[in-house]
Scaffold this active site. Structure first.
Site: not given
Length: 343
Positions: A140, A280
């Site tokens: 991320e 995810e």
């Protein structure tokens, strides 16, 4: 050969841990957990790790065998139960997604060298473990644009390729691994790259009442799926700082919305002819269980339709748990959906 289709994250073990202690690392995930995951029908795990597990800021370049042993044992358990393992650096020297505003990784050459050197070391350490373990370079990224991440990512890929030419490498885009940012990644001519994205849409459903999200806490509504957001106009009227949420008024939360939000990733793959992976996805555990099951059912059906592997967040705890502390699923129906078991 192992597969990387139906996975589950091991967040909270050697990443985002509440306490840095041997007791935690020795007990949070054990062989029994990996056995439970395999018996449920999952084919791989994603293992987030934070760099302090394996390298101290006081001894840069000296890698800690006690910390590395947790990766080693997870790999051995995965091999025993024929699972794949995606090794994901969640916290890098000078960067982690929760603290991106104070990040120094993308401007500090010393931190960048540490980041690349860690992956160079891991590439050497696991040179003979190509079948079971893939590397995800960084979790991320949040940057103003993709420029600095592209530069560092290319440098890291080059360093790994000097050691291992056929290791599968997972690379995500900017803005928390957004599907919309894949198109801004630097082009790489490499047959062993998988492009990674995360998917938590629609946010105010998947993160309803999330204690770490100011906007979710402010809205503070129970949201069901399929369904619609309630009280948006009144909420925005009383909270003008969230005026951006007016676009959610009358929005239908359903499978077609998920398909629409997934579309940028599909278009990227069609243009680039590459492999995709969703590292995810998930729904917060305080959501209505029936809604949680239905969202995962719809999203998994889309991943199946588009032939995309992925790993649900999260095996236990971390507010998104699929299993409780006793290794019991919160819902066997949900586990069957996530493991892509046809019932």
């Amino acid at each position: 050969m192992v597969s990387f289709k139906a996975g589950i994250n091991l967040g909270g073990w050697i990443s985002q841990y509440q306490v840095f202690s041997k007791e935690h690392f020795d007990t949070f995930i054990t062989e029994k957990d990996i056995e439970t995951i395999a018996e449920a029908g999952f084919d791989h795990v994603r293992l987030p790790f934070d760099y302090p597990i394996i390298e101290s800021d006081d001894n840069v370049g000296e890698y800690k065998e006690d910390g590395l042993s947790y990766i080693d044992r997870c790999l051995e358990w995965c091999k025993k139960y024929n699972l794949g393992l995606v090794l994901d650096m969640h916290h890098a020297p000078g960067y982690r997604f929760q603290d991106f505003k104070t990040s120094t990784l993308f401007e500090d050459p010393n931190q960048q060298k540490r980041f690349v050197d860690i992956w160079r070391f891991l590439a050497k350490r696991y040179i003979n473990e190509r079948e079971h373990i893939a590397f995800e370079l960084l979790n991320e990224v949040v940057e103003p644009d993709s420029t600095r991440w592209n530069k560092l990512m290319l440098e890291c890929v080059k360093a790994i390729r000097e050691i291992d030419s056929t290791r599968w490498l997972y690379i995500g885009g900017n803005n928390y691994n957004s599907p919309d940012e894949l198109k801004n990644l630097a082009d790489i001519d490499d047959d062993y790259i998988v492009y990674n994205f995360h998917f938590y849409n629609p946010f105010f459903f998947t993160h309803q009442k999330a204690h770490w999200s100011e906007s979710a806490m402010a809205y503070n509504r129970t949201v069901k799926y399929p369904g619609q957001y309630e009280g948006i106009e009144e909420f925005v009227k009383n909270n003008p700082k969230y005026s951006f949420m007016m676009e959610l008024n009358n929005l239908k939360l359903n499978k077609e919305l998920l398909r629409k939000d997934l579309k940028p990733a599909i278009e990227f793959r069609e243009k680039k002819k590459c492999k995709l992976y969703c590292g995810e996805f998930g729904v917060i555990a305080i959501a209505d269980l029936e809604s949680r099951i239905k969202w995962h059912e719809d999203y998994i059906s889309l991943l199946e339709e588009y032939d995309i592997g992925g790993a649900v967040w999260n095996y236990k705890k971390m507010d998104f748990e699929i299993y409780n502390e006793d290794r019991k699923p919160v819902s066997q129906e949900l586990v069957n959906i996530l493991a892509r078991r046809k019932t």
